[in-house]
Design a protein around this motif. Structure first.
Motif, PDB file in Angstrom:
ATOM      1  N   TYR A 130       0.814  -1.215   0.000  1.00  0.00           N
ATOM      2  CA  TYR A 130       0.000   0.000   0.000  1.00  0.00           C
ATOM      3  C   TYR A 130       0.852   1.271   0.000  1.00  0.00           C
ATOM      4  CZ  TYR A 130      -3.622  -3.400   0.985  1.00  0.00           C
ATOM      5  OH  TYR A 130      -4.457  -4.494   0.905  1.00  0.00           O
ATOM      6  N   ASP A 131       2.146   1.120   0.219  1.00  0.00           N
ATOM      7  CA  ASP A 131       3.084   2.243   0.140  1.00  0.00           C
ATOM      8  C   ASP A 131       3.965   2.132  -1.102  1.00  0.00           C
ATOM      9  OD1 ASP A 131       2.433   3.674   2.589  1.00  0.00           O
ATOM     10  OD2 ASP A 131       3.244   1.928   3.636  1.00  0.00           O
ATOM     11  N   MET A 132       3.496   1.386  -2.098  1.00  0.00           N
ATOM     12  CA  MET A 132       4.240   1.197  -3.354  1.00  0.00           C
ATOM     13  C   MET A 132       3.397   1.722  -4.514  1.00  0.00           C
ATOM     14  SD  MET A 132       5.634  -2.661  -2.446  1.00  0.00           S
ATOM     15  CE  MET A 132       6.298  -2.979  -4.084  1.00  0.00           C
ATOM     16  N   PRO A 133       3.456   3.018  -4.802  1.00  0.00           N
ATOM     17  CA  PRO A 133       2.627   3.579  -5.876  1.00  0.00           C
ATOM     18  C   PRO A 133       2.877   2.943  -7.232  1.00  0.00           C
ATOM     19  CG  PRO A 133       4.277   5.166  -5.114  1.00  0.00           C
ATOM     20  CD  PRO A 133       4.271   4.057  -4.132  1.00  0.00           C
ATOM     21  N   GLU A 134       4.077   2.370  -7.405  1.00  0.00           N
ATOM     22  CA  GLU A 134       4.364   1.738  -8.689  1.00  0.00           C
ATOM     23  C   GLU A 134       3.446   0.550  -8.966  1.00  0.00           C
ATOM     24  OE1 GLU A 134       7.421   0.043  -5.687  1.00  0.00           O
ATOM     25  OE2 GLU A 134       6.337   1.925  -6.080  1.00  0.00           O
ATOM     26  N   VAL A 135       2.981  -0.128  -7.905  1.00  0.00           N
ATOM     27  CA  VAL A 135       2.060  -1.255  -8.091  1.00  0.00           C
ATOM     28  C   VAL A 135       0.747  -0.762  -8.687  1.00  0.00           C
ATOM     29  CG1 VAL A 135       0.721  -3.046  -6.919  1.00  0.00           C
ATOM     30  CG2 VAL A 135       3.094  -2.606  -6.236  1.00  0.00           C
ATOM     31  N   PHE A 136       0.243   0.343  -8.178  1.00  0.00           N
ATOM     32  CA  PHE A 136      -1.011   0.893  -8.685  1.00  0.00           C
ATOM     33  C   PHE A 136      -0.813   1.488 -10.077  1.00  0.00           C
ATOM     34  CE2 PHE A 136      -1.187   0.551  -4.153  1.00  0.00           C
ATOM     35  CZ  PHE A 136      -2.455   0.027  -3.927  1.00  0.00           C
ATOM     36  N   GLY A 137       0.408   1.931 -10.359  1.00  0.00           N
ATOM     37  CA  GLY A 137       0.732   2.375 -11.709  1.00  0.00           C
ATOM     38  C   GLY A 137       0.676   1.240 -12.716  1.00  0.00           C
ATOM     39  N   ILE A 138       1.105   0.053 -12.296  1.00  0.00           N
ATOM     40  CA  ILE A 138       1.014  -1.125 -13.166  1.00  0.00           C
ATOM     41  C   ILE A 138      -0.448  -1.432 -13.485  1.00  0.00           C
ATOM     42  CG2 ILE A 138       1.406  -3.628 -13.280  1.00  0.00           C
ATOM     43  CD1 ILE A 138       3.888  -3.107 -11.422  1.00  0.00           C
ATOM     44  N   LEU A 139      -1.301  -1.343 -12.480  1.00  0.00           N
ATOM     45  CA  LEU A 139      -2.724  -1.577 -12.704  1.00  0.00           C
ATOM     46  C   LEU A 139      -3.307  -0.517 -13.640  1.00  0.00           C
ATOM     47  CD1 LEU A 139      -3.779  -2.551  -9.071  1.00  0.00           C
ATOM     48  CD2 LEU A 139      -3.462  -4.088 -11.013  1.00  0.00           C
ATOM     49  N   ASP A 140      -2.866   0.727 -13.485  1.00  0.00           N
ATOM     50  CA  ASP A 140      -3.313   1.779 -14.411  1.00  0.00           C
ATOM     51  C   ASP A 140      -2.940   1.422 -15.840  1.00  0.00           C
ATOM     52  OD1 ASP A 140      -4.461   3.467 -12.490  1.00  0.00           O
ATOM     53  OD2 ASP A 140      -2.559   4.484 -12.099  1.00  0.00           O
ATOM     54  N   ASP A 141      -1.723   0.912 -16.016  1.00  0.00           N
ATOM     55  CA  ASP A 141      -1.275   0.537 -17.359  1.00  0.00           C
ATOM     56  C   ASP A 141      -2.105  -0.611 -17.930  1.00  0.00           C
ATOM     57  OD1 ASP A 141       0.676   2.473 -17.189  1.00  0.00           O
ATOM     58  OD2 ASP A 141       2.302   1.069 -16.709  1.00  0.00           O
ATOM     59  N   LEU A 142      -2.487  -1.552 -17.066  1.00  0.00           N
ATOM     60  CA  LEU A 142      -3.305  -2.675 -17.527  1.00  0.00           C
ATOM     61  C   LEU A 142      -4.712  -2.208 -17.916  1.00  0.00           C
ATOM     62  CD1 LEU A 142      -2.094  -5.315 -14.931  1.00  0.00           C
ATOM     63  CD2 LEU A 142      -1.833  -5.486 -17.424  1.00  0.00           C
ATOM     64  N   VAL A 143      -5.217  -1.182 -17.233  1.00  0.00           N
ATOM     65  CA  VAL A 143      -6.494  -0.585 -17.642  1.00  0.00           C
ATOM     66  C   VAL A 143      -6.333   0.073 -19.007  1.00  0.00           C
ATOM     67  CG1 VAL A 143      -8.186   1.213 -17.137  1.00  0.00           C
ATOM     68  CG2 VAL A 143      -7.352  -0.255 -15.295  1.00  0.00           C
ATOM     69  N   THR A 144      -5.263   0.840 -19.168  1.00  0.00           N
ATOM     70  CA  THR A 144      -5.007   1.516 -20.445  1.00  0.00           C
ATOM     71  C   THR A 144      -4.862   0.512 -21.586  1.00  0.00           C
ATOM     72  OG1 THR A 144      -3.899   3.351 -19.310  1.00  0.00           O
ATOM     73  CG2 THR A 144      -3.441   3.081 -21.656  1.00  0.00           C
ATOM     74  N   ALA A 145      -4.264  -0.636 -21.277  1.00  0.00           N
ATOM     75  CA  ALA A 145      -4.063  -1.674 -22.291  1.00  0.00           C
ATOM     76  C   ALA A 145      -5.344  -2.443 -22.599  1.00  0.00           C
ATOM     77  CB  ALA A 145      -2.981  -2.649 -21.822  1.00  0.00           C
ATOM     78  N   GLY A 146      -6.415  -2.185 -21.857  1.00  0.00           N
ATOM     79  CA  GLY A 146      -7.688  -2.845 -22.110  1.00  0.00           C
ATOM     80  C   GLY A 146      -7.805  -4.222 -21.493  1.00  0.00           C
ATOM     81  N   LYS A 147      -6.866  -4.580 -20.594  1.00  0.00           N
ATOM     82  CA  LYS A 147      -6.916  -5.901 -19.959  1.00  0.00           C
ATOM     83  C   LYS A 147      -7.931  -5.952 -18.818  1.00  0.00           C
ATOM     84  CE  LYS A 147      -3.575  -7.708 -22.437  1.00  0.00           C
ATOM     85  NZ  LYS A 147      -3.797  -8.861 -23.362  1.00  0.00           N
ATOM     86  N   LEU A 148      -8.174  -4.806 -18.191  1.00  0.00           N
ATOM     87  CA  LEU A 148      -9.161  -4.736 -17.133  1.00  0.00           C
ATOM     88  C   LEU A 148      -9.841  -3.385 -17.179  1.00  0.00           C
ATOM     89  CD1 LEU A 148      -7.469  -3.608 -13.978  1.00  0.00           C
ATOM     90  CD2 LEU A 148      -6.090  -5.130 -15.358  1.00  0.00           C
ATOM     91  N   ARG A 149     -11.078  -3.374 -16.685  1.00  0.00           N
ATOM     92  CA  ARG A 149     -11.857  -2.135 -16.722  1.00  0.00           C
ATOM     93  C   ARG A 149     -11.603  -1.286 -15.484  1.00  0.00           C
ATOM     94  NH1 ARG A 149     -15.156  -6.212 -19.019  1.00  0.00           N
ATOM     95  NH2 ARG A 149     -15.569  -5.754 -21.215  1.00  0.00           N
ATOM     96  N   TYR A 150     -11.589  -1.933 -14.339  1.00  0.00           N
ATOM     97  CA  TYR A 150     -11.388  -1.221 -13.087  1.00  0.00           C
ATOM     98  C   TYR A 150     -10.561  -2.089 -12.152  1.00  0.00           C
ATOM     99  CZ  TYR A 150     -15.350   1.553 -14.776  1.00  0.00           C
ATOM    100  OH  TYR A 150     -16.183   2.334 -15.536  1.00  0.00           O
ATOM    101  N   TYR A 151     -10.039  -1.446 -11.107  1.00  0.00           N
ATOM    102  CA  TYR A 151      -9.326  -2.231 -10.097  1.00  0.00           C
ATOM    103  C   TYR A 151      -9.610  -1.702  -8.702  1.00  0.00           C
ATOM    104  CZ  TYR A 151      -5.609   1.408 -10.068  1.00  0.00           C
ATOM    105  OH  TYR A 151      -4.906   2.574  -9.973  1.00  0.00           O
ATOM    106  N   GLY A 152      -9.403  -2.591  -7.738  1.00  0.00           N
ATOM    107  CA  GLY A 152      -9.594  -2.272  -6.336  1.00  0.00           C
ATOM    108  C   GLY A 152      -8.675  -3.130  -5.495  1.00  0.00           C
ATOM    109  N   VAL A 153      -8.984  -3.241  -4.209  1.00  0.00           N
ATOM    110  CA  VAL A 153      -8.163  -4.026  -3.306  1.00  0.00           C
ATOM    111  C   VAL A 153      -9.056  -4.838  -2.375  1.00  0.00           C
ATOM    112  CG1 VAL A 153      -6.209  -2.435  -3.321  1.00  0.00           C
ATOM    113  CG2 VAL A 153      -8.017  -2.137  -1.621  1.00  0.00           C
ATOM    114  N   SER A 154      -8.538  -5.966  -1.949  1.00  0.00           N
ATOM    115  CA  SER A 154      -9.138  -6.728  -0.854  1.00  0.00           C
ATOM    116  C   SER A 154      -8.142  -6.640   0.286  1.00  0.00           C
ATOM    117  CB  SER A 154      -9.370  -8.183  -1.270  1.00  0.00           C
ATOM    118  OG  SER A 154      -9.971  -8.920  -0.219  1.00  0.00           O
TER     119      SER A 154
END
Length: 329
Positions: A130-154
């Motif tokens: 949760y203190d690694m913004p690069e992880v959420f940046g990877i998810l942003d890139d996967l959204v941009t690539a069309g692999k996923l629509r949205y993301y969240g956390v459990s």
């Protein structure tokens, strides 16, 4: 069925969803695929349009069952949320890198037989993530690539949830919330509403304790986490019976049973209690057969609980669990 807004996604999802850990065939004893599919169909027939799953539920088996359901219900709107991260071994923060997350997403795309995942949730990652913004940046890139629509956390803990929603594109948080786990109401619910983040209430029946069906002598399958994870031997202790002592939980259940109206099961009462909190988008109980699926869904139609009932439930929590549970998660 009642439908609620799911964060900023624009989705209207059923207030009672379907949690698929149990039908994956791992962690809950033996399962039957035909019964599982019938349970899924029953839930959809009753108005459920939100299913929660994960790539580790039966090593992808739950995702594959859901793909079959979607083929058989072609043309119907069914939102599927999956999770990624727990395939890591060891499960470390360093493992949440681009290569691993991309591989996990590709595997879920294959299991669910889709070109884009509706929602991907980081699956209870180690707190440092949760203190690694690069992880959420990877998810942003996967959204941009069309692999996923949205993301969240459990998440496991409230502090993790509060940190997660500071990331601007986190759309949802899945958190343990039930009559034995009230801490999310202290601060998190208001913060999530302020950020317009959807909340999924997981482990809503405290691993079955809140069904009222267990006794001190109840036995669980050797492959059931309620048998092997009570002290956190395999994953966070809070996942099993919400982290409460089993015998103490049974005593609390005796008190809660006194509050349940005639013609209503304790499980339904417990689910309806969760829906009293407007911050909740959906509660996601599991079901292994048609009867369980039907019982879960019927909770959405129950009358609202009274102020007196809500206060009595809070008193049970204060008496049995607050000192033990509140500081932990």
């Amino acid at each position: 069925m009642e439908y609620r807004s799911f964060g900023r996604t624009g989705w209207q999802i059923s207030s009672v969803g379907f949690g698929s850990w149990a039908i994956g065939g791992a962690g809950w004893g033996t399962t039957d695929d035909q019964e599982a599919l019938q349970a899924l169909h029953e839930a959809i027939d009753q108005g459920v349009n939100f299913i929660d799953t994960a790539d580790v539920y039966g090593d992808g088996h739950a995702e594959q069952l859901i793909a079959r359901l979607q083929r058989e219900r072609a043309g119907e709107t069914i939102y599927v949320a999956t999770k990624a991260g727990r395939r890591l071994n060891p499960h470390t923060a360093a493992g949440y890198n681009r290569q691993n997350l991309t591989e996990f997403i590709e595997r879920s795309l294959q299991n669910l037989q889709t070109s884009a995942l509706d929602l991907v949730q980081l699956h209870c990652p180690p707190s440092p993530v949760y203190d690694m913004p690069e992880v959420f940046g990877i998810l942003d890139d996967l959204v941009t690539a069309g692999k996923l629509r949205y993301y969240g956390v459990s998440v496991e803990r409230v502090d993790e949830a509060l940190k997660a929603i500071t990331y601007p594109n986190v759309q949802s948080v899945q958190i343990i919330f039930n009559m034995f786990r009230l801490k999310p109401t202290d601060e998190f619910f208001a913060a999530a509403q302020q950020h317009q983040v959807g909340i999924l209430a997981r482990v809503p029946l405290a691993s079955g304790l809140l069904t009222g069906k267990f006794r001190p002598e109840s036995q669980f399958d050797p492959l059931d986490h309620r048998n092997f994870n009570r002290e956190g031997a395999s994953f966070d202790r809070g996942e099993t019976f919400s982290g409460v002592d089993y015998e103490t939980g049974l005593k609390a259940v005796e008190e809660l049973q006194k509050l349940v109206p005639s013609g209503v099961t304790l499980a339904q009462f417990a689910l309806r209690w969760i829906l009293m909190f407007e911050a909740i988008s959906s509660v996601i109980p599991g079901a292994k057969n048609v009867a369980q699926a039907r019982e879960n869904v019927q909770a959405a139609a129950l009358p609202a609980l009274s102020t007196a009932q809500m206060e009595q439930i809070a008193q049970v929590y204060d008496t049995y669990f607050r000192a033990q549970v509140h500081p932990q998660w």
